[in-house]
Motif scaffolding. Structure first.
Motif, mmCIF file in Angstrom:
data_model
loop_
_atom_site.group_PDB
_atom_site.id
_atom_site.type_symbol
_atom_site.label_atom_id
_atom_site.label_comp_id
_atom_site.label_asym_id
_atom_site.label_seq_id
_atom_site.Cartn_x
_atom_site.Cartn_y
_atom_site.Cartn_z
ATOM 1 N N TYR A 196 -85.753 -9.400 15.733
ATOM 2 C CA TYR A 196 -86.903 -9.907 14.981
ATOM 3 C C TYR A 196 -86.742 -9.614 13.488
ATOM 4 O O TYR A 196 -87.007 -10.469 12.639
ATOM 5 C CB TYR A 196 -88.182 -9.290 15.525
ATOM 6 N N THR A 213 -89.283 -15.502 18.568
ATOM 7 C CA THR A 213 -90.583 -15.368 19.213
ATOM 8 C C THR A 213 -90.428 -15.478 20.728
ATOM 9 O O THR A 213 -91.094 -14.747 21.481
ATOM 10 C CB THR A 213 -91.578 -16.419 18.682
ATOM 11 N N LEU A 265 -89.161 -12.196 21.952
ATOM 12 C CA LEU A 265 -90.273 -11.249 21.973
ATOM 13 C C LEU A 265 -91.188 -11.515 23.169
ATOM 14 O O LEU A 265 -91.619 -10.577 23.844
ATOM 15 C CB LEU A 265 -91.072 -11.342 20.668
#
Length: 183
Positions: free
Chosen positions: A118, A158, A161
C-alpha cells in the motif's frame, strides 16, 4: 482488553467501507464508505486498544481531505495520503500481532506485506504525476495513461487490502464463535 469478535466486527465494517470507497465515483456512496470505515475503526478500537490510532489517523485523513475542498493545498494532499498509509499500517500491524497470538503466522506475515504494498503504491501514484507535471508537454500527452495507471494501482492495492481484511475479520469472528475469545 477487548475481544477478537469486536475487532472482527469493526474490520468487517472497514472492509465494507473500502468496497464503497472503490465505488466512490458516486459521491454519496463514497461518503458511506468513509462513515463505515470510521465506525469500523471505532468498533475495532473498542475491541483492541492498539487499533485506536488507526481511527484517529482516519479521522485526520478525512479532515485533511475536507479542508482540501475549501483550501486546495499540496501540503494537505500529502498529509491526507500519509495519514491514509498510517491507517493501513496500524490496521495491518495490529491485526498481524493478533493473528500471531492465534497461531496464524502466515496471515500475520501477509499483513506485514500488505501495508508495504500500500505504501509503495501510494508513493508511485503520488510521485508519477509530479514527475510528469514537470514536463507540461509530456503531462498533457500522457494524462489519460496517467489516470489509467493511477486508477489501476489504486484498484490493485485496494483489492489486496480487501483480501487481507476479509481474512482477518473472518479469522477473528471464527475465534470469537469457537470460544468467546477475549484478546
Amino acid at each position: 482488553m477487548g475481544s477478537y469478535g469486536a475487532v472482527g466486527k469493526g474490520l468487517r465494517l472497514v472492509f465494507l467501507g473500502q468496497i464503497f470507497y472503490i465505488l466512490s465515483l458516486f459521491p454519496w456512496i463514497g461518503l458511506l464508505g468513509v462513515v463505515l470505515t470510521l465506525v469500523g475503526l471505532f468498533v475495532a478500537g473498542r475491541g483492541e486498544m492498539r487499533m485506536k490510532p488507526a481511527f484517529w489517523c482516519c479521522a485526520g485523513e478525512v479532515a485533511a481531505t475536507v479542508l482540501q475542498i475549501f483550501r486546495p493545498s499540496d501540503i494537505l494532499t500529502v498529509l491526507a495520503l500519509a495519514l491514509g498509509v498510517l491507517v493501513i499500517y496500524f490496521i495491518c500491524s495490529v491485526s498481524s500481532v493478533l493473528l500471531e497470538d492465534l497461531g496464524e503466522i502466515q496471515k500475520a506475515n501477509w499483513g506485514r506485506v500488505v501495508w508495504k504494498i500500500y505504501l509503495i503504491g501510494t508513493i508511485i501514484i503520488t510521485v508519477l504525476p509530479l514527475i510528469l507535471r514537470s514536463n507540461l508537454y509530456l503531462f498533457w500527452r500522457s494524462r489519460y495513461l496517467l489516470l489509467f495507471i493511477t486508477l489501476g494501482f489504486r484498484f490493485v492495492f485496494t483489492m489486496i487490502l480487501l483480501l487481507h481484511l476479509y481474512n482477518v475479520y473472518s479469522t477473528f469472528e471464527e475465534q470469537e464463535q469457537s470460544n468467546g475469545g477475549a484478546v
